[in-house]
Design a protein around this motif. Structure first.
Motif, mmCIF file in Angstrom:
data_model
loop_
_atom_site.group_PDB
_atom_site.id
_atom_site.type_symbol
_atom_site.label_atom_id
_atom_site.label_comp_id
_atom_site.label_asym_id
_atom_site.label_seq_id
_atom_site.Cartn_x
_atom_site.Cartn_y
_atom_site.Cartn_z
ATOM 1 N N ALA A 61 0.825 -1.214 0.000
ATOM 2 C CA ALA A 61 0.000 0.000 0.000
ATOM 3 C C ALA A 61 0.857 1.261 0.000
ATOM 4 C CB ALA A 61 -0.932 -0.001 1.207
ATOM 5 N N THR A 62 1.918 1.280 0.824
ATOM 6 C CA THR A 62 2.769 2.467 0.902
ATOM 7 C C THR A 62 3.492 2.693 -0.417
ATOM 8 O OG1 THR A 62 3.080 2.099 3.283
ATOM 9 C CG2 THR A 62 4.628 3.579 2.180
ATOM 10 N N THR A 63 3.976 1.635 -1.027
ATOM 11 C CA THR A 63 4.640 1.754 -2.326
ATOM 12 C C THR A 63 3.681 2.323 -3.366
ATOM 13 O OG1 THR A 63 6.106 -0.105 -1.823
ATOM 14 C CG2 THR A 63 5.851 0.491 -4.145
ATOM 15 N N ALA A 64 2.434 1.848 -3.350
ATOM 16 C CA ALA A 64 1.429 2.356 -4.287
ATOM 17 C C ALA A 64 1.152 3.837 -4.031
ATOM 18 C CB ALA A 64 0.147 1.541 -4.167
ATOM 19 N N CYS A 65 1.087 4.234 -2.763
ATOM 20 C CA CYS A 65 0.846 5.639 -2.430
ATOM 21 C C CYS A 65 2.000 6.524 -2.877
ATOM 22 C CB CYS A 65 0.625 5.804 -0.930
ATOM 23 S SG CYS A 65 -0.946 5.158 -0.310
#
Length: 314
Positions: free
Chosen positions: A64-68
């Motif tokens: 999720a953090t990578t996508a954000c």
């Protein structure tokens, strides 16, 4: 059980907190829901190779953090109107100029903020969210992962593919910058009973077009913002004159329903159309202080009602 089905069962409990995490990163509940859907799709596809080297929760936060971070690469920060310039005292000011120019901060329904830890709930307050949008994306990620998600420096370093020393340095810079931008003495929200009384009085004032009753609720320095309208109003006199002239309507044409957003009292505002039906109009998020209501942020975006589990018409 097939591997992918096992993933769906094991990952489902983390969905709400991942939406809250992506919201803190992006400032948009719509974007947060989209990226969590992407996170689960990537997780579902990659689960056969997941060997539980890390906890599933941490692995999902990594995705999720990578996508954000990827989503934030070419995006401007989300703002509220008070971050764009001085407030207005003119109730006749034109409201329809430049409404689509800025990426606006959105509210987050409390139902999508599952954390009970005080720091986690305070981190989505509108004032804090506005300040966090000023942080560089990776600093924002470090701050959220360490102070809200409560991952260790080593876990965050592995997640962001950096070192614990770099994480600690970024965390110190983020905390210092946030302390400059966010209110130093946050006012505690009213307890449940006081909140119900406040919301009941606020709803009754609007529904009955009772300016005197509303004025009694407002602090002298109250602020009114209405994204996507870039103009905003400050001071009780300016706010009440604008509301009386431009926002109040005949009794029976407005229905307000109490809710909660960003850890604050909130209202879902329905307005009766020419068809006689009540249509979703806006979400009001209310900030309170010792002098009463210190800010009213009216999000004029009917599509937000779906995130609050509310129908578009009544």
């Amino acid at each position: 059980m097939p591997v992918q089905e096992d993933f769906i069962e094991q990952a489902a409990p983390f969905r709400a907190e991942l939406i809250a995490h992506c919201y803190r990163m992006l400032g948009s509940v719509h974007d947060a829901e989209d990226l969590v859907q992407e996170t689960y799709l990537r997780g579902w596809r990659g689960y056969p190779a997941f060997e539980e080297r890390a906890a599933l929760r941490t692995w999902l936060y990594r995705i999720a953090t990578t996508a954000c971070l990827r989503a934030l690469e070419n995006r401007a920060r989300r703002v509220l109107p008070s971050g764009l310039g001085a407030g207005s005292a003119d109730p006749d000011a034109t409201l329809d100029g430049d409404t689509g120019v800025y990426p606006w901060l959105e509210p987050l329904p409390d139902a999508l903020t599952p954390e009970t830890v005080v720091v986690a709930r305070e981190s989505v307050r509108l004032a804090v969210m506005t300040a966090m949008q000023e942080l560089p994306a990776r600093q924002r990620a470090v701050l959220i992962l360490r102070d809200v998600v409560q991952l260790s420096a080593a876990e965050v370093a592995e997640l962001l593919e950096t070192t614990p020393a770099a994480v600690n340095s970024a965390l110190q810079r983020a905390r210092a910058h946030l302390a400059e931008l966010a209110p130093a003495d946050a006012i505690a929200e009213p307890d449940d009973t006081a909140r119900r009384v406040l919301l009941d009085r606020y709803c009754a004032a609007f529904e009955n077009a009772d300016l005197g009753a509303l004025t009694e609720l407002l602090a002298t320095d109250v602020r009114l913002e209405m994204p996507p309208v870039p103009i905003w109003f400050t001071g009780r006199d300016a706010v009440t004159r604008f509301l009386a002239k431009r926002a109040f309507a005949e009794p029976g044409t407005i229905m307000l329903i109490p809710t909660a957003a960003n850890g604050q009292p909130a209202i879902a505002d329905y307005r009766r159309g020419a068809d006689g039906i009540l249509h979703a109009h806006a979400i009001h998020v209310i900030t309170t202080g010792t002098g009463g209501v210190t800010a009213i942020t009216v999000f004029l975006e009917p599509t937000l009602f779906a995130a609050f589990g509310m129908p578009p018409t009544r």
